[in-house]
Design an enzyme around this catalytic site. Structure first.
Site: not given
Ligand code: NAP
Ligand code: MN
Length: 268
Positions: A171, A168, A166, A190, A57, A52-53
């Site tokens: 979570s 952040y 689905t 928080a 990008r 997804d990242g």
């Molecule tokens: P990352 O740190 O690898 O992403 C966090 C996880 O979220 C990865 O497993 C990613 O999938 C998954 N993801 C991304 N978009 C999603 C979606 N629309 N639905 C379900 N899962 C999704 O960073 P990244 O891959 O660049 O993704 C950036 C996103 O990370 C931000 O938009 C934010 O939503 C999320 N994030 C989540 C948290 C948390 O859950 N605590 C904290 C900070 C940011 P892949 O493994 O396929 O990359």
């Molecule tokens: Mn990722």
């Protein structure tokens, strides 16, 4: 849908993507599908290979293109990436035959005011986070439409699309939103609730034509804005307004794709 004749490929720089690329090239060549080095007008589809990242990008690097985007998952979760490397032959056969569907997703558009009158605009298909920095409590004034709502205190606020619900948002205990419902969700990160500070502890869900405005308690203090995981730091942050953008991105899905089966498969 359109029979795909020319594609643009975008990949992550991991070993699993590198190992998959020669197979993808061979399969495209066999099917008579041309590969363009540039994202030109006549490209029928973008194939993005990674997680997804990588998908996020691609959108950032190519300014939310209006060409259909198909994701092949060589990453981890791959919520946007429906096609698996072992399905390569059937994937290529179906796009060549026009046998796929397209799901439309509208990104958020965030307008940041900073440094006494400067403006930056960002787009995000998942979410926008507003914080002060990596570790401090932030006090943020939240308005929805023309109504002032609260002074939020805590780590920050997250604004998400249905597509990002689905990620952040989930979570943080936010609701999973079926993308056929067009809403904006605001989630507290928080939140503090004491006799000194009081704000919503639950998410709020708004119609997609409303604007969310967030201003730091002290206008012109430091701010950290994170859009789809990309960080932007400000020394003199004045406000951010977030609304649904008008344009849409087109995500390629299998014809038998079902949102709720996909959610169950990825989360349960
Ligand atoms: P990352 O740190 O690898 O992403 C966090 C996880 O979220 C990865 O497993 C990613 O999938 C998954 N993801 C991304 N978009 C999603 C979606 N629309 N639905 C379900 N899962 C999704 O960073 P990244 O891959 O660049 O993704 C950036 C996103 O990370 C931000 O938009 C934010 O939503 C999320 N994030 C989540 C948290 C948390 O859950 N605590 C904290 C900070 C940011 P892949 O493994 O396929 O990359
Ligand atoms: Mn990722």
């Amino acid at each position: 849908m359109k029979n795909v004749r020319k594609v643009f490929i975008y990949g992550s720089d991991t070993h699993s993507t590198a190992a998959f690329m020669p197979r993808l090239m061979r399969a495209l060549e066999t099917a008579g599908i041309a590969v363009s080095d540039l994202l030109e007008e006549d490209v029928d589809m973008i194939i993005v290979v990674g997680g997804d990242g990588t998908f996020l990008r691609l959108l950032r690097d190519h300014e939310f293109p209006s060409v259909p985007i198909a994701g092949v998952n060589t990453g981890h979760l791959g919520f946007f990436m429906e096609f698996m490397p072992h399905e390569l032959d059937s994937f290529i056969a179906s796009v060549a035959a026009g046998d796929y569907t397209v799901h439309r997703h509208r990104p958020l558009m965030a307008t940041v005011l900073h440094d006494e009158g400067k403006t930056d605009i960002y787009k995000g298909i998942n979410d926008v986070v507003v914080r002060k920095n990596a570790s401090s409590i932030v006090h943020l004034d939240l308005s929805i439409g023309s109504s002032y709502i609260e002074r939020f205190s805590g780590d920050g606020l997250l604004i998400s699309t249905p597509a990002g619900s689905t990620s952040y948002n989930y979570s943080l205990g936010g609701g999973i939103v079926d993308p056929r419902v067009s809403v904006i969700q605001v989630s507290p990160i928080a939140p503090m609730n004491t006799t000194s500070y009081r704000a919503f502890t639950s998410d709020v869900i708004l119609p997609s034509d409303m604007t969310v405005k967030i201003e730091p308690e002290h206008r012109g203090s430091p701010g950290l804005i994170i859009v789809d995981g990309a960080e932007y730091r400000y020394d003199c942050f004045e406000s951010i307004s977030v609304a649904m953008a008008r344009e849409e991105i087109l995500l390629v899905r299998k014809t038998d794709y079902s949102y709720w089966s996909w959610v169950a498969q990825k989360f349960i």
